[in-house]
Design a protein around this motif. Structure first.
Motif, PDB file in Angstrom:
ATOM      1  N   ILE A  92     -33.631  43.925 -31.066  1.00  0.00           N
ATOM      2  CA  ILE A  92     -35.095  43.810 -30.561  1.00  0.00           C
ATOM      3  C   ILE A  92     -35.452  44.797 -29.535  1.00  0.00           C
ATOM      4  N   GLU A  95     -39.576  44.586 -24.770  1.00  0.00           N
ATOM      5  CA  GLU A  95     -40.950  43.635 -24.913  1.00  0.00           C
ATOM      6  C   GLU A  95     -40.566  42.238 -25.582  1.00  0.00           C
ATOM      7  N   ILE A  96     -40.124  42.288 -26.651  1.00  0.00           N
ATOM      8  CA  ILE A  96     -39.802  41.090 -27.531  1.00  0.00           C
ATOM      9  C   ILE A  96     -38.753  40.378 -26.902  1.00  0.00           C
ATOM     10  N   ARG A  97     -37.803  40.855 -26.175  1.00  0.00           N
ATOM     11  CA  ARG A  97     -36.858  40.104 -25.295  1.00  0.00           C
ATOM     12  C   ARG A  97     -37.570  39.311 -24.245  1.00  0.00           C
ATOM     13  N   ARG A 100     -39.191  36.522 -25.380  1.00  0.00           N
ATOM     14  CA  ARG A 100     -38.477  35.164 -25.880  1.00  0.00           C
ATOM     15  C   ARG A 100     -37.955  34.386 -24.454  1.00  0.00           C
ATOM     16  N   GLY A 172     -38.234  38.961 -34.042  1.00  0.00           N
ATOM     17  CA  GLY A 172     -39.307  38.963 -32.944  1.00  0.00           C
ATOM     18  C   GLY A 172     -40.086  37.564 -33.224  1.00  0.00           C
ATOM     19  N   PHE A 173     -41.505  38.162 -33.069  1.00  0.00           N
ATOM     20  CA  PHE A 173     -42.599  37.068 -33.262  1.00  0.00           C
ATOM     21  C   PHE A 173     -43.581  37.311 -34.458  1.00  0.00           C
ATOM     22  N   ALA A 176     -48.094  38.598 -31.619  1.00  0.00           N
ATOM     23  CA  ALA A 176     -47.898  38.606 -30.298  1.00  0.00           C
ATOM     24  C   ALA A 176     -49.309  37.788 -29.728  1.00  0.00           C
ATOM     25  N   LEU A 335     -48.817  43.409 -27.198  1.00  0.00           N
ATOM     26  CA  LEU A 335     -47.449  43.807 -27.812  1.00  0.00           C
ATOM     27  C   LEU A 335     -48.004  44.501 -29.284  1.00  0.00           C
ATOM     28  N   PRO A 338     -44.741  43.227 -32.684  1.00  0.00           N
ATOM     29  CA  PRO A 338     -44.124  41.804 -32.420  1.00  0.00           C
ATOM     30  C   PRO A 338     -42.780  41.493 -32.939  1.00  0.00           C
ATOM     31  N   ARG A 339     -42.573  42.424 -34.055  1.00  0.00           N
ATOM     32  CA  ARG A 339     -41.524  41.918 -34.706  1.00  0.00           C
ATOM     33  C   ARG A 339     -40.578  43.398 -35.460  1.00  0.00           C
TER      34      ARG A 339
END
Ligand code: FAD
Ligand code: SF4
Ligand code: SF4
Ligand code: SF4
Lengths: 436, 370, 256, 286
Positions: A92, A95-97, A100, A172-173, A176, A335, A338-339
């Protein structure tokens, strides 16, 4: 012979523990101050998650495992997505980290604020509930509820809702949050950071029983940060274990009195201690600056071997997550992606993250159709269960001179130090004394 | 009024922002097309850069896709899932409130500030829809204050379509694609500017305040050609001949059963329809019940509960709910408001998750009706 | 006298009863107006019945629980089931399609220590239920509506429309139409406020079937858009998989 | 007066309820209560006018708002009455109120009974259950101006004897020159009157002609059978009027709930000439 007569076997039986998540009871048999048997009885009916995950699409896993626990769904989602990403060989983005971590902050806030104010502080102050405590401690309880609400608000913005968030995906998401949605949280979190400092100072003034044990603390640790989503497994006996080796060091065993599995150290079959106290003890130096400052102020020599200090550890962690969340919120700029893509492939992956109550380990095996072939989940409470029983065994001699209600309350208090999540803990509904 | 702005003017793209700025300076909130969640929606915009420049929409029953155009057109798409009713007849509005006092209930209606909207990019079919909602909310025996106040304050910048989607059928409903009335300003987009027609004194005033010039014949011709392109692209037809009677005479037609096997009764078509106006009112109170607000929310004849009466639901089958919708929209609407409730925008066709096309349902009934 | 409230839990995740504690702004007010007679998650104060209002979370999965719910029913004037576990059997009802002993072996080394039924069933399969609150988890505002209604002597109002209606009200772009994402919104009961599509994903039905859901039409559409049969079945078989309408449709597709 | 004239001139915000105070509560039948109310603001009472057959929106904050026919008024006391069956949230909430309590009222709304068409003619009134309240102002009008009307008969049916409402007034009505026949679906031991549905009573009336005006209000099935009998007995649709009922959220023609074909019950109705509404009433689930 005469000792036998003067010390009949006594049994404490709590049919259903209160102020814990889930349902369980407590069964203690002792003679004089010698404890013969302690059982934390978890009768939470089995729900068989690991079995029915088999054959499901891995994309569904974060939604399904959330339902293991309504108090810490994010923890289950986090451990699962990290484990699945490991199985898929997916990396990942930073940014995703960060997002989270932010989501996890929300859950820690919600969960810790709940436990500290509504479940645990009443034990220290002698109330049957946080609601009852609010009559005499209105400011403290209201502050706690407000803190808890912030956690939920963050979970709602980033996760879609507070319980069983819908925005967590493998990779990810789903979406975002917009910058404005996140920025709107900042004022509350600024207030909250100050409030958690006050809270922790207030907690430091509680009366802590003198009860030190040579615990073996286990928690994730990370060189650069207070470990939430990743790290290696550190122990207070100085080990540093790769998460991929978790199962060669720890194992779950089944005991007849409980539907929860007990986790022990594989080498010697002894229990260990996970959760806030373990984390603060092992990674206290990586707490946020304010949390570190307050930790130094409160007059406790960390690391602490007193499980009653767990409530203080939660206070420090609250400071930490507020401070970290604020930092992420303030620097958030949206973001674009996001994924990350997660093409299916055959693989095995495991991950551990830090649930509010302690280390949560998941391992999955997936196939090239994107289906789960095997799942294993080791929740924090099954790890703490043996430790709780061990604590009780050692605590009862300290309180054997008290009357039964007082003993019962005290045992419950001890159990709640661990914030057990599967189903059980304290208030012994019925105390049976067997003097046969 | 400045006579010159009654002529068709030319507004260069480079000067367009000044129109928006002028509106903002007069306290208008500009609402226009912008991209959200893979679709072109209407939302607050600040500058021309928020427009979906270079994008278009491909539409089919149950399907909408955003795709790149080959050019940088600012308005090179048709209508999306939103309609202007969202701003004039909001999805949720507090219409009344009650407070418990020592003397009993004190009733009130809210005195909310009226937002001043400038709608940018209203299409001809949407002008017809606004006109229809005006009749519903402002021209009957009772006037809805929320709608009326917002509507009267709104500034309308129409845009003539220069292309059409496969779901458009405004030509059948006599509502487009040419914007003829009901706007303050109407634009036709060409490569580097717009021809601008004025529809009101207020429109003229704004136009006079910015840099424009008279449009030259070549521009007028290109604009006409661009508008004709939209006409030419419209392929869908709804035969409205005797439609009211056709439907009301066929209330037992087997096609209602057929469509009921496909219709989800999910309410989407009524939500996206720019003329649908149904609503419900709910009580919103705190735990004490001492302060209660009455909130009007969009509702739909497809909602199972819609025709609930103590003792039962009148339209308790998908069949009767679909029939209610279609006969209301295309038939009894005419009795109620003097014109069809359908302006031919095609939204209900596109945004039906299973792609039910009302024109096909009507055709099927027409084909097999005695 | 304040009406008494009891909260009981069966097989579940605790999330639905947590919703009550998640009413941070209203919790103390609720506690003021109701007498909390039994709510293990929140207080060690426990009183025996009868109770005026009983909230029941969780599904029935053990012989012991099947007995316990009958006792609770006898002690309860008005019994409200909260959440998908209690109203539809929950995610654990997936066992109803499987061989439970085999499931048990997958989780426990000694399945013989544990007593469980072969099925997970909703509370209403066992006792009369006065009101059902849907969702996995329930919506706290709907829970407050139930509490408020009972305090004020009226029937709770929880709308029965589909998720789509709320989705459009909040201005979300339809994920089915604009992206071809499978979404159960058109057949799912309202209550959540249409969260998932607003986060760019399809609804997975956690509030269970809407009134008169047209599942066949929707699943035909899914499959026409290329959703594999197996995924269609799984989409229906989740938190409300055992609710009659979802169950019948997933069985129909599975047997096709 | 005509239907068109009955449309009260709307003034101000149509969503504004006015507070009314319960002056008296009369128990009419199990679950049925008449509320005599006066406006908290006296001046409003002076300008409040309604026509027989119109209805008001009764609003109990928190519980909801319900359309209820105006069942009478007393100029002397400055009160209006509504007779309500406790059916659901709003109406049960009202039932729990006491004298002196307040609730909200909007209105009056809708069309009225066609007094013009009735004048100089024989009038047959057929009511079932809670269909009688909106007809009661008409009965009062006939009593007040008896000479304006020909023969007037009221047929009234309820499920059981104790569900008959306004029973204490029937004798006054009779003395005032109205034939009152009452029937029940299910008799009890004390009942010596008719047993059976309203259309059966109608079938037995000897004097009906095509000139007779019929006004009916009650459950939709009952009205359907009343109309069947009436038409069989030679009445014409153009002289029959029925009062209909549908879900209403606004009463001002904006919410869409009360539509029946081209009509909005709230503003085109609730009272319709039968020929206008018949085609739609006949369609199942329309
Ligand atoms: C023109 C008209 C006149 C009426 N006159 C009388 C009367 O004089 N006396 C009397 O007892 N009843 C009358 N009714 C019926 C009365 O309106 C309903 O019984 C009442 O609305 C039930 O409301 P509730 O909130 O108690 O029930 P719930 O079942 O809780 O209903 C909730 C809401 O649904 C709507 N609703 C439910 N049933 C009806 C219904 N039958 N008609 C319209 N809306 C409904 C209302 O908005 C109501 O508030 C009349 C109805 C109409 C349309
Ligand atoms: S219904 Fe869902 S949220 Fe509620 S207890 Fe069950 S699993 Fe948890
Ligand atoms: S996204 Fe789903 S819930 Fe929303 S309108 Fe589309 S089908 Fe309905
Ligand atoms: S959209 Fe569907 S899956 Fe998502 S929260 Fe709502 S009901 Fe549950």
């Amino acid at each position: 012979m005469s000792t036998e007569v003067s010390s009949p076997a006594r049994v404490i039986k709590v049919e259903a523990l209160a102020r814990v998540e889930g349902e369980g009871g407590l069964h203690v048999r002792f003679r004089g101050d010698r404890v013969e048997e302690v059982q934390l009885v978890i009768f939470e009916p089995p729900r068989l998650f690991e079995a029915f995950l088999r054959g499901r699409s891995l994309a569904e896993v974060p939604d399904i495992v959330a339902r293991i626990c309504g108090i810490c769904p994010v923890a289950y989602q986090m451990s699962s997505v990290h484990a699945l990403e490991a199985a898929l060989g997916v990396q990942i983005t930073p940014e995703i980290r960060r997002l989270r971590r932010l989501l996890y902050c929300g859950e820690w806030i919600e969960s810790h604020a709940l436990h500290v104010h509504l479940l645990h502080a009443p034990d220290f102050l002698g109330y049957e509930s946080g609601i009852a405590m609010a009559r005499d401690w209105p400011n403290e309880v209201n502050r706690g509820l407000r803190l808890k609400k912030h956690g939920n608000e963050l979970l709602e913005v980033l996760g879609g809702r507070a319980i069983h968030p819908i925005n967590v995906a493998v990779g990810g998401f789903y979406r975002a949050p917009r910058r404005e949605e996140m920025a709107a949280l900042i004022p509350d979190f600024e207030w909250g950071l100050a409030a958690t400092v006050e809270l922790t100072r207030w907690l430091a003034g509680l009366e802590f029983p003198d009860f030190e044990r040579p615990y073996r603390f286990v928690a994730l640790a990370h060189p650069d940060e207070y470990a939430l989503n990743e790290g290696h497994v550190a122990t207070s006996t100085g080990e540093s274990i790769e998460v991929t080796d978790f199962e060669s060091h720890f194992e779950e065993r089944q005991v007849p009195h409980s539907t929860a599995l007990h986790c022990v150290s594989k080498a010697d079959g002894t229990p260990y201690f996970v959760g806030p106290l373990a984390r603060v003890n092992l990674s206290g130096d990586r707490l946020s600056p304010t949390a570190r400052r307050v930790a130094d102020e409160v007059g406790i020599a960390w690391p602490s071997n007193n499980s009653f200090h767990s409530i203080l550890a939660r206070g420090l962690e609250l400071i930490h997550v507020y401070e970290e969340a604020l930092d992420i919120l303030k620097t958030y700029r949206g973001l674009a992606r996001p994924r990350v893509d997660c093409p299916p492939r055959t693989g095995v992956g495991c991950a551990a993250t830090e649930a509010p109550r302690g280390l949560l380990y998941h391992r999955y095996e997936v196939n090239d159709e994107g289906l789960v072939v095997f799942a294993k989940i080791v929740p924090p409470t099954s790890q703490n269960q043996g430790q709780i029983e061990d604590d009780l065994r050692n605590w009862i001699p300290h309180i054997a001179d008290r009357d039964e209600p007082a003993m019962t309350r005290s045992c419950e208090h001890l159990v709640r130090n661990y914030d057990p999540c599967i189903s059980c803990s304290t208030h012994f509904l019925r105390l049976t004394i067997d003097r046969s | 009024m400045a006579a010159q702005s009654r002529m068709v003017r030319w507004l260069a793209k480079g000067d367009f922002q000044s129109l928006l700025d002028a509106l903002v300076a007069e306290g208008y909130q500009i609402v226009g097309s912008t991209i959200e969640q893979d679709a072109i929606v209407y939302d607050r915009i600040e500058s021309v850069d928020d427009l979906p420049r270079g994008w278009t929409d491909e539409q089919a029953p149950g399907k909408y896709r955003l795709v790149r155009r080959g050019d940088d057109a600012w308005f090179g798409y048709v209508v999306g899932p939103y309609s202007w009713k969202r701003f004039l007849f909001p999805p949720a509005t507090v219409v009344a409130a009650a407070d418990r006092t020592a003397e009993g209930w004190k009733m009130s209606t809210p005195d909310t500030p009226v937002p001043k909207f400038a709608f940018l990019g209203v299409r001809a079919c949407e002008l017809a829809a606004l006109r229809m909602q005006d009749r519903i909310f402002m021209e009957g025996a009772y006037v809805d204050p929320t709608y009326a106040e917002r509507r009267q304050a709104a500034f309308v910048v129409a845009v003539n379509c220069t292309g059409a989607a496969s779901t458009c059928f405004c030509t059948s409903m006599g509502s487009g694609p040419r914007a003829k009335a009901g706007f303050d300003l109407a634009l036709t987009e060409l490569d580097d500017g717009f021809t601008v027609e004025t529809g009101s004194d207020l429109g003229a005033t704004f136009l006079d305040g910015i840099v424009t010039r008279e449009a030259v014949p070549a521009e007028l011709n290109s604009a006409e050609a661009a508008r004709q392109q939209a006409v030419d692209q419209i392929s869908k037809r709804l035969d409205t001949d005797g439609l009211r009677d056709l439907l009301l005479k066929n209330l037992d037609h087997p096609r209602w059963n057929d469509v009921a096997t496909r219709c989800l009764s999910c309410t989407n078509c009524t939500m996206v329809c720019p003329t649908c106006f149904c609503s419900s009112v709910r009580e919103v109170g705190d735990l004490t019940g001492d302060h209660v607000e009455r909130e009007r929310q969009w509702d739909s004849c497809f909602n199972f509960d819609f025709s609930y009466m103590n003792g039962g639901v009148v339209r308790d089958q998908i069949r009767s709910r679909y029939r209610q919708w279609l006969t209301h929209k295309l038939a009894s609407w005419i009795d109620q408001f003097g014109a069809s409730g359908c302006v031919g925008c095609g939204r209900c066709i596109t945004w039906c998750p299973v792609g039910i096309d009302l024109t096909e349902e009507v055709a099927a009934i027409r084909e097999t009706s005695e | 006298m304040k009406p008494s409230l009891a909260v009981f839990k069966f097989a579940s995740c605790d999330g639905c009863q947590l919703s009550l504690l998640d009413c941070e702004d209203e919790l103390l007010a609720v506690a003021d107006r109701l007498h909390i007679a039994c709510f293990l998650e929140a207080t060690s104060h426990v009183e025996p019945g009868p109770y005026d209002v009983t909230l029941v979370e969780g599904s029935i999965t053990t012989p012991h629980d099947a007995r316990r719910i009958r006792e609770i029913r006898e002690q309860s004037k008005y019994l409200v089931t909260i959440g998908a576990c209690a109203t539809a059997g929950g995610i654990q009802a997936l066992r109803n399609w499987s061989d439970t002993p085999e499931f048990m072996r997958a989780v426990y080394a000694h399945p013989d220590y544990i007593q469980t039924l072969a099925t997970s069933t909703p509370i209403a399969d066992h006792v009369k239920v006065d009101f059902e609150l849907r969702g996995c988890p329930i919506n706290k505002y709907q829970l407050l509506e139930v509490v408020g209604a009972l305090l004020n002597g009226r029937r709770p109002r929880t709308p029965v429309h589909t998720v789509c209606l709320d989705c459009k009200r909040r201005g979300t772009v339809c994920v089915m139409v604009a992206r071809g994402t499978a979404c159960l919104g058109p057949v799912t009961h309202a209550g959540c406020g249409a969260i998932c599509p607003s986060y760019d994903r399809g609804c997975y039905g956690c509030y269970g079937p809407a009134t008169q859901p047209n599942l066949v039409s929707l699943t035909n559409q899914f499959q026409g858009e290329g959703l594999p049969r197996r995924a269609t079945v799984d989409l229906l078989r989740s938190f409300n998989g055992y609710a009659p309408e979802f169950r019948a449709e997933s069985d129909r597709i599975a047997q096709e | 007066m005509t239907v068109a004239a009955a449309q009260a001139a709307p003034r101000g915000n149509p969503w504004q309820s006015e507070t009314v105070v319960i002056r008296e509560k009369i128990a009419e039948a199990p679950g049925v209560t008449t509320y005599c109310v006066a406006f908290a603001d006296r001046r409003l009472g002076e300008s409040f006018r309604f026509l027989p057959g119109q209805f008001g929106m009764l609003y109990l904050p928190g519980a909801g708002e319900s359309p209820i026919g105006v069942s009478g008024s007393s100029a002397k006391d400055g009160t209006w009455s509504f007779t309500v069956r406790a059916a659901g949230n709003t109406t049960r909430g009202l039932a729990a109120l006491q004298r002196g309590d307040t609730f909200g009222l909007r209105g009056p709304f809708g069309s009225c009974w066609p007094l013009d068409a009735c004048r100089g003619r024989d009038v047959l009134i057929a009511a079932g259950g809670l269909g009688l309240p909106p007809l009661r102002p008409l009965v009062q009008e006939v009593l007040a101006n008896r000479q304006d009307y020909g023969r007037v008969t009221l047929l009234y049916g309820a499920r059981t004897p104790d569900a008959l409402i306004y029973a204490r007034e029937y004798d006054d009505w009779r003395r005032g020159g109205i034939d009152v026949s009452v029937t029940v679906d299910q008799a009890d031991v004390n009942w010596s009157g008719h047993v059976g549905v309203v259309p059966l009573l109608l079938d037995r009336l000897p004097w009906l002609t095509e000139k007779t005006v019929l006004l009916t209000c009650g459950p939709e099935v009952m009205m359907r059978y009343v109309m069947l009998s009436a038409l069989r007995r030679g009445l014409v649709k153009e002289r029959c009027w029925i009062s209909t009922e549908r879900n209403m959220q606004c009463a001002i023609g904006l919410c869409g709930h009360c539509q029946l074909g081209p009509d909005f019950i709230c503003k085109d109705g609730p009272v319709f000439r039968f020929d206008r509404i018949e085609p739609w009433l006949a369609v199942e689930g329309f």
